[in-house]
Design a protein around this motif. Sequence first.
Motif, PDB file in Angstrom:
ATOM      1  N   PHE A   1      -0.912  13.382  -3.752  1.00 44.71           N
ATOM      2  CA  PHE A   1       0.017  12.598  -4.300  1.00 44.71           C
ATOM      3  C   PHE A   1       1.029  11.642  -3.626  1.00 44.71           C
ATOM      4  CE2 PHE A   1       1.941  16.503  -3.101  1.00 44.71           C
ATOM      5  CZ  PHE A   1       3.012  16.282  -2.633  1.00 44.71           C
ATOM      6  N   PRO A   2       1.561  10.898  -4.165  1.00 43.34           N
ATOM      7  CA  PRO A   2       2.203   9.890  -3.253  1.00 43.34           C
ATOM      8  C   PRO A   2       3.290  10.643  -2.455  1.00 43.34           C
ATOM      9  CG  PRO A   2       2.055   8.801  -5.316  1.00 43.34           C
ATOM     10  CD  PRO A   2       1.528  10.399  -5.364  1.00 43.34           C
ATOM     11  N   ASP A   3       3.498  10.044  -1.126  1.00 48.17           N
ATOM     12  CA  ASP A   3       4.517  10.868  -0.403  1.00 48.17           C
ATOM     13  C   ASP A   3       5.896  10.512  -0.738  1.00 48.17           C
ATOM     14  OD1 ASP A   3       6.194  11.527   1.970  1.00 48.17           O
ATOM     15  OD2 ASP A   3       4.600  12.096   2.839  1.00 48.17           O
ATOM     16  N   PRO A   4       6.804  11.325  -1.085  1.00 44.82           N
ATOM     17  CA  PRO A   4       8.112  10.817  -1.460  1.00 44.82           C
ATOM     18  C   PRO A   4       8.909  10.520  -0.504  1.00 44.82           C
ATOM     19  CG  PRO A   4       8.160  13.372  -1.650  1.00 44.82           C
ATOM     20  CD  PRO A   4       6.465  12.771  -1.169  1.00 44.82           C
ATOM     21  N   ASP A   5       8.538  10.963   0.650  1.00 46.20           N
ATOM     22  CA  ASP A   5       9.604  10.486   1.734  1.00 46.20           C
ATOM     23  C   ASP A   5       9.297   9.006   2.422  1.00 46.20           C
ATOM     24  OD1 ASP A   5      10.859  13.173   1.920  1.00 46.20           O
ATOM     25  OD2 ASP A   5       9.342  13.975   3.212  1.00 46.20           O
ATOM     26  N   LEU A   6       8.044   8.364   2.058  1.00 44.11           N
ATOM     27  CA  LEU A   6       7.933   7.151   2.483  1.00 44.11           C
ATOM     28  C   LEU A   6       7.921   6.301   1.371  1.00 44.11           C
ATOM     29  CD1 LEU A   6       5.057   8.302   5.078  1.00 44.11           C
ATOM     30  CD2 LEU A   6       7.017   7.046   5.828  1.00 44.11           C
ATOM     31  N   PRO A   7       8.591   4.994   1.408  1.00 46.69           N
ATOM     32  CA  PRO A   7       8.442   4.028   0.418  1.00 46.69           C
ATOM     33  C   PRO A   7       6.994   3.389   0.638  1.00 46.69           C
ATOM     34  CG  PRO A   7       9.898   3.100   2.287  1.00 46.69           C
ATOM     35  CD  PRO A   7       9.724   4.626   2.396  1.00 46.69           C
TER      36      PRO A   7
ATOM     37  N   ILE B   1      -0.133  13.106   6.151  1.00 47.42           N
ATOM     38  CA  ILE B   1       0.193  11.765   5.695  1.00 47.42           C
ATOM     39  C   ILE B   1      -1.013  10.846   5.835  1.00 47.42           C
ATOM     40  CG2 ILE B   1       1.801  10.111   5.481  1.00 47.42           C
ATOM     41  CD1 ILE B   1       3.956  11.923   6.559  1.00 47.42           C
ATOM     42  N   SER B   2      -1.686  10.412   4.628  1.00 50.08           N
ATOM     43  CA  SER B   2      -2.699   9.634   4.798  1.00 50.08           C
ATOM     44  C   SER B   2      -2.531   8.422   3.727  1.00 50.08           C
ATOM     45  CB  SER B   2      -3.912  10.338   4.540  1.00 50.08           C
ATOM     46  OG  SER B   2      -5.191   9.353   4.562  1.00 50.08           O
ATOM     47  N   GLN B   3      -3.681   7.549   3.348  1.00 49.97           N
ATOM     48  CA  GLN B   3      -3.312   6.822   2.225  1.00 49.97           C
ATOM     49  C   GLN B   3      -4.481   7.284   1.443  1.00 49.97           C
ATOM     50  OE1 GLN B   3      -3.135   2.701   4.352  1.00 49.97           O
ATOM     51  NE2 GLN B   3      -1.256   2.886   3.441  1.00 49.97           N
TER      52      GLN B   3
ATOM     53  N   HIS C   1      -7.677   3.003   6.164  1.00 46.35           N
ATOM     54  CA  HIS C   1      -6.414   3.392   5.926  1.00 46.35           C
ATOM     55  C   HIS C   1      -5.869   4.071   7.154  1.00 46.35           C
ATOM     56  CE1 HIS C   1      -8.982   6.618   4.511  1.00 46.35           C
ATOM     57  NE2 HIS C   1      -8.041   7.634   5.052  1.00 46.35           N
ATOM     58  N   LEU C   2      -4.619   3.980   6.980  1.00 48.94           N
ATOM     59  CA  LEU C   2      -3.523   4.443   7.839  1.00 48.94           C
ATOM     60  C   LEU C   2      -3.305   5.987   7.710  1.00 48.94           C
ATOM     61  CD1 LEU C   2      -1.039   1.550   8.624  1.00 48.94           C
ATOM     62  CD2 LEU C   2      -2.500   2.593  10.405  1.00 48.94           C
ATOM     63  N   GLU C   3      -3.458   6.878   9.021  1.00 46.86           N
ATOM     64  CA  GLU C   3      -3.165   8.109   8.620  1.00 46.86           C
ATOM     65  C   GLU C   3      -2.629   8.603   9.981  1.00 46.86           C
ATOM     66  OE1 GLU C   3      -6.551   9.860   7.015  1.00 46.86           O
ATOM     67  OE2 GLU C   3      -7.498  10.296   8.948  1.00 46.86           O
TER      68      GLU C   3
ATOM     69  N   SER D   1       0.869  -1.317  -0.055  1.00 49.63           N
ATOM     70  CA  SER D   1      -0.003   0.037   0.022  1.00 49.63           C
ATOM     71  C   SER D   1       0.914   1.230   0.031  1.00 49.63           C
ATOM     72  CB  SER D   1      -0.978  -0.080   1.223  1.00 49.63           C
ATOM     73  OG  SER D   1      -0.275   0.141   2.528  1.00 49.63           O
ATOM     74  N   VAL D   2       0.187   2.242  -0.293  1.00 47.69           N
ATOM     75  CA  VAL D   2       1.025   3.503  -0.498  1.00 47.69           C
ATOM     76  C   VAL D   2       0.488   4.887   0.234  1.00 47.69           C
ATOM     77  CG1 VAL D   2       1.642   5.390  -2.335  1.00 47.69           C
ATOM     78  CG2 VAL D   2       1.844   2.935  -3.045  1.00 47.69           C
ATOM     79  N   PHE D   3       1.415   5.719   0.720  1.00 50.65           N
ATOM     80  CA  PHE D   3       1.175   6.675   1.649  1.00 50.65           C
ATOM     81  C   PHE D   3       1.030   7.965   0.534  1.00 50.65           C
ATOM     82  CE2 PHE D   3       2.308   3.897   4.906  1.00 50.65           C
ATOM     83  CZ  PHE D   3       1.227   4.241   5.831  1.00 50.65           C
TER      84      PHE D   3
END
Length: 484
Positions: free
Chosen positions: A280-286, A101-103, A131-133, A83-85
Amino acid sequence: MSSSKSLLVGGYEVVIGFETHAQLATQSKIFSRAPTAFGAEPNTQACAVDLALPGTLPVMNRAAVEHAIRLGLALGSHIAEQSVFARKNYFYPDLPKGYQISQFEIPVVQGGEVSFFLGDEKKTVRLVRAHLEEDAGKSLHEDFIGQSGIDLNRAGTPLLEIVTEPDIRSSAEAVAYAKELHKIVTWIGICDGNMQEGSFRCDANVSVRKPGQPLGTRREIKNLNSFKFMQQAIDYEVRWQIEQIEDGHAIQQATVLFDPDTGETRAMRTKEDAADYRYFPDPDLPPLVIARDWVEQVKAAMPELPRAMAERLVRDYGLPEYDATTLTQSPAMAAYFETAGKASGQAKLVSNWIMGEVSRRLNADESDMARVPVSAMQLAALIGRIADGTVSNNAARQVFDALWTGEGSEVDAVIEAKGLKQMNDSGALEKIIDEVMAANAEMVEQFRAGKEKAFNALVGQAMKASRGKANPQQVNDLLRQKLG
């Protein structure tokens, strides 16, 4: 979705979807090591990551992910292997980064359902996702000094947002769903469920429509923090929307708050859509990767779930479904029942006492099963004395009261000390009945003439003569024999 036809309100069908924020019971925040304890002095539990200071990077909290897995397993959901943040962009003073920061597109928990009973009818609400946030901070408004402040203690606290399909069709159904979800998240230990402290916050998306028409425009009631206010808020919102439509006004999509003092909802702001947040996808979290063996490990450690336990109580103890559902409101209540039920061998009688006398006294004391002063073994001993005829139900309540208040600790000792032992000697009872019949010859003749009320009066006289100690069933049986 719900198995029955929708109830109509003024010719309109009510459509409700829920978004619930469950604060996860972790020791630290979702992307930092800052603590999550409630009630600390403002801004004492916010670290550099929470404050979004330059150069800081978020690091995922493994415990928060495990809690999400537990919920997915409990609700029969699909747990995404990856899954993606994302960054959810909006600008509030209590959001230091300028985004949350959410999903969004790929949440960790997908699908699933929550089933519950509304009266005798089983209902099922489908879930879209969980979803996690991270949580935001909190704005504090001190009206008496005309100032506002920001407390960032809550910033970064881990949340699981649980979103339903619009399957709910009444305020009563909405409350029943919320209570069942509350029971599940507390049962599996991922959330303490404290609504007053904001650990379990519900938002209700409410709309109305004529049957068969497309979905109406929804208004979101935010931050409902009690089941009572939840029902009041939804009922008011439904009435308001119907009145607006009947008066020829269009419903505008909006976020509203419920004021418990007035019993009304009021618009807070125009409701945003997903596009407004510029996800948009968080660039700091894989991407978050969850291995199947991790899911299996969590599954092996899961407790028996309340619905499965209720079915077992029906099967193993012969309880009605209503009793089994009530007794599985909490792990503490279920464990209390099973201990007392096994020890006494009187499962239904134990169930009646827990749902009746025990619950009544807990409510009066504003307490819960975790702090019940009468142990399960004490209740089992008392139930045993009711079952073997040692005490009547009325006397049993007196014994229970003594145990509850700490006046006594041993059931038999309390029975002896208070002289509550039931009279079961048939010879002594026959003598009492003979005397009652002799003293109430007119009642005897009335009964023999067909007046059943006279029999009850004679039973009452016999019980009075025995000072309430006679076994009522024996009195009934002996009296009927003597009356022919």
